[in-house]
Write an enzyme that holds these catalytic residues in place. Structure first.
Site, PDB file in Angstrom:
ATOM      1  N   GLY A   1       0.784  -1.232   0.000  1.00 34.72           N
ATOM      2  CA  GLY A   1       0.000   0.000   0.000  1.00 34.72           C
ATOM      3  C   GLY A   1       0.810   1.272   0.000  1.00 34.72           C
ATOM      4  O   GLY A   1       0.335   2.318   0.433  1.00 34.72           O
ATOM      5  N   SER A   2       2.046   1.249  -0.515  1.00 37.36           N
ATOM      6  CA  SER A   2       2.839   2.495  -0.541  1.00 37.36           C
ATOM      7  C   SER A   2       2.244   3.508  -1.516  1.00 37.36           C
ATOM      8  O   SER A   2       2.324   4.717  -1.279  1.00 37.36           O
ATOM      9  CB  SER A   2       4.305   2.208  -0.884  1.00 37.36           C
ATOM     10  OG  SER A   2       4.444   1.821  -2.244  1.00 37.36           O
ATOM     11  N   ASN A   3       1.628   3.035  -2.599  1.00 35.13           N
ATOM     12  CA  ASN A   3       0.937   3.977  -3.499  1.00 35.13           C
ATOM     13  C   ASN A   3      -0.291   4.563  -2.819  1.00 35.13           C
ATOM     14  O   ASN A   3      -0.584   5.749  -2.965  1.00 35.13           O
ATOM     15  CB  ASN A   3       0.551   3.282  -4.805  1.00 35.13           C
ATOM     16  CG  ASN A   3       1.672   3.330  -5.827  1.00 35.13           C
ATOM     17  OD1 ASN A   3       1.973   4.374  -6.378  1.00 35.13           O
ATOM     18  ND2 ASN A   3       2.307   2.205  -6.046  1.00 35.13           N
TER      19      ASN A   3
ATOM     20  N   LEU B   1     -10.204  -8.286 -12.566  1.00 34.23           N
ATOM     21  CA  LEU B   1     -11.622  -7.905 -12.504  1.00 34.23           C
ATOM     22  C   LEU B   1     -12.299  -8.278 -13.813  1.00 34.23           C
ATOM     23  O   LEU B   1     -11.667  -8.254 -14.886  1.00 34.23           O
ATOM     24  CB  LEU B   1     -11.745  -6.402 -12.243  1.00 34.23           C
ATOM     25  CG  LEU B   1     -11.150  -5.921 -10.914  1.00 34.23           C
ATOM     26  CD1 LEU B   1     -11.257  -4.404 -10.824  1.00 34.23           C
ATOM     27  CD2 LEU B   1     -11.846  -6.594  -9.732  1.00 34.23           C
TER      28      LEU B   1
ATOM     29  N   ASN C   1      -5.547   2.433 -13.035  1.00 33.65           N
ATOM     30  CA  ASN C   1      -4.538   1.577 -12.405  1.00 33.65           C
ATOM     31  C   ASN C   1      -3.164   2.177 -12.636  1.00 33.65           C
ATOM     32  O   ASN C   1      -2.971   2.959 -13.580  1.00 33.65           O
ATOM     33  CB  ASN C   1      -4.605   0.171 -13.032  1.00 33.65           C
ATOM     34  CG  ASN C   1      -3.542  -0.772 -12.474  1.00 33.65           C
ATOM     35  OD1 ASN C   1      -3.369  -0.868 -11.265  1.00 33.65           O
ATOM     36  ND2 ASN C   1      -2.834  -1.452 -13.368  1.00 33.65           N
TER      37      ASN C   1
ATOM     38  N   HIS D   1       0.774   0.913 -13.299  1.00 32.14           N
ATOM     39  CA  HIS D   1       1.528  -0.286 -13.653  1.00 32.14           C
ATOM     40  C   HIS D   1       3.010   0.093 -13.708  1.00 32.14           C
ATOM     41  O   HIS D   1       3.350   1.153 -14.267  1.00 32.14           O
ATOM     42  CB  HIS D   1       1.039  -0.817 -15.014  1.00 32.14           C
ATOM     43  CG  HIS D   1       1.782  -2.030 -15.481  1.00 32.14           C
ATOM     44  ND1 HIS D   1       1.492  -3.295 -15.023  1.00 32.14           N
ATOM     45  CD2 HIS D   1       2.808  -2.151 -16.356  1.00 32.14           C
ATOM     46  CE1 HIS D   1       2.309  -4.154 -15.604  1.00 32.14           C
ATOM     47  NE2 HIS D   1       3.126  -3.496 -16.412  1.00 32.14           N
TER      48      HIS D   1
ATOM     49  N   VAL E   1      -6.128  -6.828 -19.753  1.00 33.30           N
ATOM     50  CA  VAL E   1      -5.256  -6.481 -18.626  1.00 33.30           C
ATOM     51  C   VAL E   1      -4.185  -5.481 -19.085  1.00 33.30           C
ATOM     52  O   VAL E   1      -3.483  -5.705 -20.076  1.00 33.30           O
ATOM     53  CB  VAL E   1      -4.577  -7.755 -18.051  1.00 33.30           C
ATOM     54  CG1 VAL E   1      -3.583  -7.392 -16.959  1.00 33.30           C
ATOM     55  CG2 VAL E   1      -5.625  -8.713 -17.499  1.00 33.30           C
TER      56      VAL E   1
ATOM     57  N   GLU F   1       6.336   6.238  -9.154  1.00 32.60           N
ATOM     58  CA  GLU F   1       4.904   5.948  -8.989  1.00 32.60           C
ATOM     59  C   GLU F   1       4.288   6.876  -7.936  1.00 32.60           C
ATOM     60  O   GLU F   1       3.195   7.431  -8.127  1.00 32.60           O
ATOM     61  CB  GLU F   1       4.698   4.491  -8.564  1.00 32.60           C
ATOM     62  CG  GLU F   1       5.083   3.486  -9.627  1.00 32.60           C
ATOM     63  CD  GLU F   1       4.933   2.071  -9.130  1.00 32.60           C
ATOM     64  OE1 GLU F   1       3.921   1.794  -8.458  1.00 32.60           O
ATOM     65  OE2 GLU F   1       5.805   1.247  -9.417  1.00 32.60           O
TER      66      GLU F   1
HETATM   67  C1  GRF Z   1       3.540  -1.104  -7.522  1.00 33.21           C
HETATM   68  O1  GRF Z   1       4.732  -1.449  -8.191  1.00 33.21           O
HETATM   69  C2  GRF Z   1       2.481  -0.830  -8.573  1.00 33.21           C
HETATM   70  O2  GRF Z   1       2.996  -0.308  -9.769  1.00 33.21           O
HETATM   71  C3  GRF Z   1       1.951  -2.186  -8.846  1.00 33.21           C
HETATM   72  O3  GRF Z   1       2.015  -2.894  -7.614  1.00 33.21           O
HETATM   73  C4  GRF Z   1       2.941  -2.259  -6.767  1.00 33.21           C
HETATM   74  C5  GRF Z   1       2.171  -1.790  -5.564  1.00 33.21           C
HETATM   75  O4  GRF Z   1       2.999  -1.411  -4.567  1.00 33.21           O
HETATM   76  N1  GRF Z   1       0.619  -2.108  -9.352  1.00 33.21           N
HETATM   77  P1  GRF Z   1       2.304  -0.808  -3.244  1.00 33.21           P
HETATM   78  O5  GRF Z   1       1.384  -1.877  -2.701  1.00 33.21           O
HETATM   79  O6  GRF Z   1       1.546   0.404  -3.673  1.00 33.21           O
HETATM   80  O7  GRF Z   1       3.454  -0.500  -2.348  1.00 33.21           O
END
Ligand code: GRF
Length: 192
Positions: free
Chosen positions: A12-14, A91, A105, A107, A147, A177
């Site tokens: 969940g860092s994003n 999904l 999303n 990626h 996808v 990101e």
């Molecule tokens: C990230 O590399 C994102 O691009 C991909 O999954 C990873 C998620 O990392 N979809 P986090 O859970 O947000 O840390």
């Protein structure tokens, strides 16, 4: 404000980057109001810390009805848009139709390179290095049935270093990101 749901399966860092951006009033019209996880994961902890509602829709329990259950949940919470952030369950069905144009999303590659089924996490960065690409990065795109196939909203690029390992490349992409996702979501929120 627009009610934003974030979907996560991992650290969940994003998601955290979006929480932080929102606190700094840098997420445009979006207010993160719901975290949905398809398995127990640290993103649920982050939601608790941030006092954001969290729902666990365990993929092992819901199996093929996960997409339908997610659709019902999003509607019951009056969600306006959905951001996948490290969400691993594919999904399908009505959730994709009903959220078309309102679900995105992020990626960890420069799509269309190195996307599609099975291309997630370290698999992506290994493929970039095996392919000898000089650059990599991340892509924010619309979610569609294919996808990683939806229209691209934005990308951030980095150089691939000659001595890169998948882990080091992943780390540098993740930094981008955390910068790109809030920026693109903020801009996108003004168009909804
Ligand atoms: C990230 O590399 C994102 O691009 C991909 O999954 C990873 C998620 O990392 N979809 P986090 O859970 O947000 O840390």
């Amino acid at each position: 404000m627009l009610r934003l749901a974030i979907l996560s399966s991992g650290g969940g860092s994003n998601f955290q980057a979006l929480i932080d951006a929102s606190r700094q009033k840098k997420l445009g019209c979006f207010q993160p109001v719901l975290l949905v996880a398809d398995r127990p994961c640290y993103a649920l902890e982050r939601a608790h810390e941030a006092q954001i509602e969290a729902e666990l829709l365990d993929r092992r329990e819901w199996k093929k009805t996960l997409s339908e259950e997610l659709n019902s949940l999003l509607k019951s919470k009056n969600i306006d848009a959905v951001a996948l952030a490290g969400w691993l369950s594919i999904l399908s069905g009505s959730v994709l139709e009903e959220w078309k144009g309102r679900m995105v999303n992020i990626h960890p590659s420069l799509l269309p390179r190195h996307g599609g089924e099975g291309m997630w996490g370290m698999h992506v960065h290994k493929k970039v290095l095996e392919s000898g690409d000089q650059e990599s990065g991340c892509t924010v795109h619309h979610v569609v049935a294919k996808v990683d196939g939806g229209a691209i909203l934005g990308q951030a690029k980095i150089k691939v270093c000659p001595d890169d390992t998948p882990e080091r490349l992943a780390q540098r992409v993740l930094v981008q990101e955390h910068r790109l996702y809030p920026l693109i979501l903020s801009q996108w929120s003004e168009t909804l």
